[in-house]
Design a protein around this motif. Structure first.
Motif, PDB file in Angstrom:
ATOM      1  N   GLU A   1       0.922  -0.990   0.102  1.00 49.07           N
ATOM      2  CA  GLU A   1       0.050  -0.040   0.052  1.00 49.07           C
ATOM      3  C   GLU A   1       0.919   1.458  -0.077  1.00 49.07           C
ATOM      4  O   GLU A   1       0.432   2.336  -0.477  1.00 49.07           O
ATOM      5  CB  GLU A   1      -0.876   0.028   1.256  1.00 49.07           C
ATOM      6  CG  GLU A   1      -1.984  -1.157   1.287  1.00 49.07           C
ATOM      7  CD  GLU A   1      -2.970  -1.191   0.017  1.00 49.07           C
ATOM      8  OE1 GLU A   1      -3.214  -0.085  -0.334  1.00 49.07           O
ATOM      9  OE2 GLU A   1      -3.026  -2.348  -0.554  1.00 49.07           O
ATOM     10  N   PHE A   2       1.945   1.223   0.637  1.00 44.37           N
ATOM     11  CA  PHE A   2       2.893   2.363   0.532  1.00 44.37           C
ATOM     12  C   PHE A   2       4.544   1.773   0.491  1.00 44.37           C
ATOM     13  O   PHE A   2       4.931   1.725   1.520  1.00 44.37           O
ATOM     14  CB  PHE A   2       2.834   3.129   2.180  1.00 44.37           C
ATOM     15  CG  PHE A   2       3.475   4.498   2.089  1.00 44.37           C
ATOM     16  CD1 PHE A   2       3.185   5.579   1.109  1.00 44.37           C
ATOM     17  CD2 PHE A   2       4.578   4.546   2.979  1.00 44.37           C
ATOM     18  CE1 PHE A   2       3.876   6.792   1.294  1.00 44.37           C
ATOM     19  CE2 PHE A   2       5.248   5.756   3.243  1.00 44.37           C
ATOM     20  CZ  PHE A   2       5.060   6.795   2.195  1.00 44.37           C
ATOM     21  N   PRO A   3       4.824   1.576  -0.701  1.00 44.47           N
ATOM     22  CA  PRO A   3       5.990   0.991  -0.809  1.00 44.47           C
ATOM     23  C   PRO A   3       7.295   1.965  -0.811  1.00 44.47           C
ATOM     24  O   PRO A   3       7.169   3.115  -1.212  1.00 44.47           O
ATOM     25  CB  PRO A   3       6.025   0.696  -2.431  1.00 44.47           C
ATOM     26  CG  PRO A   3       5.017   1.569  -3.211  1.00 44.47           C
ATOM     27  CD  PRO A   3       4.037   1.858  -2.010  1.00 44.47           C
ATOM     28  N   VAL A   4       7.985   1.651   0.302  1.00 43.55           N
ATOM     29  CA  VAL A   4       9.367   2.446   0.644  1.00 43.55           C
ATOM     30  C   VAL A   4      10.560   1.520   0.753  1.00 43.55           C
ATOM     31  O   VAL A   4      10.522   0.489   1.100  1.00 43.55           O
ATOM     32  CB  VAL A   4       8.983   2.977   1.996  1.00 43.55           C
ATOM     33  CG1 VAL A   4      10.123   3.915   2.603  1.00 43.55           C
ATOM     34  CG2 VAL A   4       7.832   3.773   2.141  1.00 43.55           C
ATOM     35  N   LEU A   5      11.721   2.308   0.018  1.00 37.83           N
ATOM     36  CA  LEU A   5      12.930   1.606   0.293  1.00 37.83           C
ATOM     37  C   LEU A   5      13.812   2.641   0.555  1.00 37.83           C
ATOM     38  O   LEU A   5      13.449   3.901   0.191  1.00 37.83           O
ATOM     39  CB  LEU A   5      13.314   1.014  -1.113  1.00 37.83           C
ATOM     40  CG  LEU A   5      12.614  -0.132  -1.799  1.00 37.83           C
ATOM     41  CD1 LEU A   5      13.090  -0.493  -3.045  1.00 37.83           C
ATOM     42  CD2 LEU A   5      13.038  -1.541  -0.756  1.00 37.83           C
ATOM     43  N   PRO A   6      14.994   2.342   1.152  1.00 39.83           N
ATOM     44  CA  PRO A   6      16.110   3.178   1.635  1.00 39.83           C
ATOM     45  C   PRO A   6      16.423   3.837   0.177  1.00 39.83           C
ATOM     46  O   PRO A   6      16.734   2.970  -0.677  1.00 39.83           O
ATOM     47  CB  PRO A   6      17.118   2.792   2.307  1.00 39.83           C
ATOM     48  CG  PRO A   6      16.964   1.335   2.530  1.00 39.83           C
ATOM     49  CD  PRO A   6      15.376   1.400   1.752  1.00 39.83           C
TER      50      PRO A   6
END
Length: 202
Positions: A106-111
């Motif tokens: 739903e909220f794709p996050v990567l560094p």
């Protein structure tokens, strides 16, 4: 630069030893080394791949987003979004494909890895623009290919082929105007199922 290319199996083993538990999977597929890491280990793994003896992947030559939601005709059961990087060691004449899946569909996050390979800057912006993948720590994460005020992420599998708005030049107003799409959605590519031995190929 090394004169002789190193065998993919040797590269696989070197990478697996360097990363240890940070590597979820390291394999040779179609003659290329493919590595998967978790999002929590992604940044640390990138540093190891750049700096560790035997790895030395000084260059990131590509980074793209992927949407696996319709992969395998819907049989895919893993995370939806991923980033895939192509890394090159100029000094050792070897390559690796690094893949990392986002933990949250739903909220794709990567560094961000812009501090590891500064060439990742525009590639991460592109993955954000087209797939909606956020890169935490990126200094200037804004759209790079779509227009100002664009809504949605056009490479997501659930984004309509015709989009949401269309633009045209209005001669009376002497400017570009945006309006709701006036064409009906349609299937542009028919699904083709090839018969076995199609065209006499075996």
């Amino acid at each position: 630069m090394a004169d002789v290319a190193i065998a993919p199996e040797a590269i696989r083993d070197t990478i697996a030893a360097a990363l240890g538990a940070k590597a979820l999977n390291v394999e040779v597929a179609l003659g290329e080394v493919v590595l998967t890491v978790s999002p929590s280990d992604y940044h640390a793994a990138a540093l190891i791949l750049r700096d560790a003896p035997g790895c030395q992947f000084e260059q990131m030559i590509d980074l793209c987003g992927l949407d696996f939601s319709a992969y395998g005709d819907g049989r895919w059961e893993g995370p939806r979004f991923a980033a895939v990087l192509q890394l090159l060691s100029v000094s050792l004449n070897q390559r690796v494909r690094l893949r990392v899946f986002c933990a949250d569909d739903e909220f794709p996050v990567l560094p961000t890895v812009t501090d590891v390979w500064n060439g990742a800057n525009w590639y991460e912006r592109e993955a954000f623009d087209l797939y909606g993948i956020m890169f935490e720590g990126h200094d200037d994460l804004r759209r790079i290919l779509t227009d100002y005020g664009f809504i949605g992420h056009p490479f997501r599998k659930d984004f309509p082929l015709s989009g949401h708005v269309e633009m045209r030049y209005d001669a009376e107003r002497q400017r570009v105007v945006y309006e709701p799409v006036s064409i009906e959605p349609r299937e542009v590519t028919p699904r083709v199922i090839r018969e076995e031995n199609y065209g006499g190929l075996h």
